[in-house]
Design a protein around this motif. Structure first.
Motif, PDB file in Angstrom:
ATOM      1  N   ARG A 234       2.994   0.369  -1.098  1.00 23.70           N
ATOM      2  CA  ARG A 234       2.340  -0.554  -0.166  1.00 23.70           C
ATOM      3  C   ARG A 234       1.659  -1.694  -0.930  1.00 23.70           C
ATOM      4  O   ARG A 234       1.741  -2.867  -0.505  1.00 23.70           O
ATOM      5  CB  ARG A 234       1.324   0.212   0.679  1.00 23.70           C
ATOM      6  CG  ARG A 234       0.569  -0.675   1.667  1.00 23.70           C
ATOM      7  CD  ARG A 234      -0.331   0.141   2.558  1.00 23.70           C
ATOM      8  NE  ARG A 234      -1.153  -0.719   3.382  1.00 23.70           N
ATOM      9  CZ  ARG A 234      -0.742  -1.316   4.519  1.00 23.70           C
ATOM     10  NH1 ARG A 234       0.493  -1.114   4.941  1.00 23.70           N
ATOM     11  NH2 ARG A 234      -1.547  -2.094   5.215  1.00 23.70           N
ATOM     12  N   LYS A 235       1.047  -1.364  -2.052  1.00 20.21           N
ATOM     13  CA  LYS A 235       0.360  -2.386  -2.845  1.00 20.21           C
ATOM     14  C   LYS A 235       1.352  -3.413  -3.401  1.00 20.21           C
ATOM     15  O   LYS A 235       1.112  -4.635  -3.342  1.00 20.21           O
ATOM     16  CB  LYS A 235      -0.398  -1.707  -3.982  1.00 20.21           C
ATOM     17  CG  LYS A 235      -1.193  -2.663  -4.851  1.00 20.21           C
ATOM     18  CD  LYS A 235      -1.920  -1.897  -5.938  1.00 20.21           C
ATOM     19  CE  LYS A 235      -2.684  -2.850  -6.860  1.00 20.21           C
ATOM     20  NZ  LYS A 235      -3.351  -2.113  -7.952  1.00 20.21           N
ATOM     21  N   GLU A 236       2.497  -2.916  -3.922  1.00 17.92           N
ATOM     22  CA  GLU A 236       3.492  -3.832  -4.486  1.00 17.92           C
ATOM     23  C   GLU A 236       4.139  -4.691  -3.403  1.00 17.92           C
ATOM     24  O   GLU A 236       4.449  -5.865  -3.635  1.00 17.92           O
ATOM     25  CB  GLU A 236       4.551  -3.028  -5.230  1.00 17.92           C
ATOM     26  CG  GLU A 236       4.036  -2.422  -6.534  1.00 17.92           C
ATOM     27  CD  GLU A 236       5.113  -1.670  -7.281  1.00 17.92           C
ATOM     28  OE1 GLU A 236       6.216  -1.492  -6.695  1.00 17.92           O
ATOM     29  OE2 GLU A 236       4.863  -1.239  -8.422  1.00 17.92           O
ATOM     30  N   GLN A 237       4.376  -4.107  -2.208  1.00 17.75           N
ATOM     31  CA  GLN A 237       4.975  -4.900  -1.135  1.00 17.75           C
ATOM     32  C   GLN A 237       4.036  -6.018  -0.675  1.00 17.75           C
ATOM     33  O   GLN A 237       4.477  -7.128  -0.355  1.00 17.75           O
ATOM     34  CB  GLN A 237       5.322  -3.988   0.047  1.00 17.75           C
ATOM     35  CG  GLN A 237       6.540  -3.113  -0.195  1.00 17.75           C
ATOM     36  CD  GLN A 237       6.816  -2.163   0.951  1.00 17.75           C
ATOM     37  OE1 GLN A 237       5.955  -1.994   1.829  1.00 17.75           O
ATOM     38  NE2 GLN A 237       7.992  -1.532   0.938  1.00 17.75           N
ATOM     39  N   ILE A 238       2.733  -5.735  -0.661  1.00 14.81           N
ATOM     40  CA  ILE A 238       1.762  -6.775  -0.273  1.00 14.81           C
ATOM     41  C   ILE A 238       1.699  -7.855  -1.334  1.00 14.81           C
ATOM     42  O   ILE A 238       1.644  -9.061  -1.021  1.00 14.81           O
ATOM     43  CB  ILE A 238       0.385  -6.130  -0.032  1.00 14.81           C
ATOM     44  CG1 ILE A 238       0.440  -5.224   1.211  1.00 14.81           C
ATOM     45  CG2 ILE A 238      -0.689  -7.197   0.148  1.00 14.81           C
ATOM     46  CD1 ILE A 238      -0.823  -4.426   1.442  1.00 14.81           C
TER      47      ILE A 238
END
Length: 278
Positions: A234-238
């Motif tokens: 989720r962090k990398e996608q954001i």
């Protein structure tokens, strides 16, 4: 020597022949043939009680209300007691007692209930007789016929009047054992096949239980790893500004599941520690 040399290949080929059928199994399964119970025994007939033991001082059925015996000498009374007369007199008293349990009125000896009471008294008296004299074939045949006749009567009642059927079973202390719907011989081969299937099923269940325990032991590490991977994805996608496929609610549900399982494991470990200390 030359003659022996001719037969040597045949001897070797015979030694190499091995039997590939009827081998002993390595499974620890032992089959013991069940003990055969005769059909006239109470275990098969359904009688829960045996014929009661009488004191022997009771007067015979026809002399109970005799006024002369009330004032008679003790030796005279003994002549009319059950103890000093035939066994049939005791059976008659038992028959009357069994009929009085289920009769409809005082003069009832022809209803279905009274007939079943008479048959039950006769069956139990013959069963007691067969215990003393088991080689009496004529009595054995009579007893089998009586048991079959009573079973037919009970089957008829069970079909057409179930309340009366249960009432008779309760009053006469009987258990109804119907005929088997399908007859089959008890053979060693079929029994060993069933025992082998049961043994294999137990092995399968034990291995599944071991595998389940192994998975439960790895569940806590798996949830922790899953939670870290979801947060990282989720962090990398954001950061990359791409469509987010991992929702915050999904991460929250996994974290809740992980914390509940962790608390449960800690409580189990603490209870085990308290038991060991005590």
């Amino acid at each position: 020597m030359n003659a022996l040399a001719k037969f040597r290949p045949a001897i070797l080929s015979l030694n190499q022949i091995t039997r590939s059928y009827a081998l002993k199994s390595d499974l620890k399964i032992k089959w013991v043939r069940a003990e055969k119970i005769p059909c006239y025994k109470p275990e098969k007939s359904g009688d829960l009680q045996a014929m009661p033991k009488f004191a022997g001082t009771e007067l015979m059925k026809d002399f109970r209300e005799s006024k002369e015996l009330e004032t008679a000498n003790e030796h005279v009374r003994n002549l009319f007691s059950i103890e000093h007369n035939r066994r049939r007199e005791m059976v008659e008293i038992f028959k009357e007692d069994m009929v009085r349990r289920v009769y409809r009125h005082e003069l009832d000896y022809g209803s279905m209930e009274a007939k079943l009471g008479l048959m039950t008294a006769r069956i139990r008296s013959l069963q007691e007789y067969m215990e003393q004299f088991p080689r009496q074939s004529v009595v054995k045949v009579q007893l089998k016929e009586l048991i079959d006749k009573r079973k037919r009567f009970l089957r008829y009642l069970r079909r057409w009047d179930y309340r009366r059927f249960e009432y008779i079973l309760e009053k006469l202390d009987l258990v109804y054992k119907p005929y088997p719907t399908k007859f089959h011989w008890i053979t060693r081969k079929d029994s060993l096949r069933k025992l082998t299937d049961t043994h294999c099923e137990q092995i399968k269940q034990s291995r599944l239980e071991e595998f389940r325990q192994q998975l439960e032991a790895q569940q806590l590490d798996f949830l922790e790893k899953k939670l870290n991977n979801l947060e990282l994805i989720r962090k990398e996608q954001i950061e990359c500004q791409v469509p987010v496929t991992v929702e915050a609610d999904q991460i929250k549900a996994v974290r809740k599941q992980f914390e509940e399982l962790k608390r449960k494991r800690e409580a189990i470990a603490e209870s085990k520690r308290e038991q060991e200390d005590s």
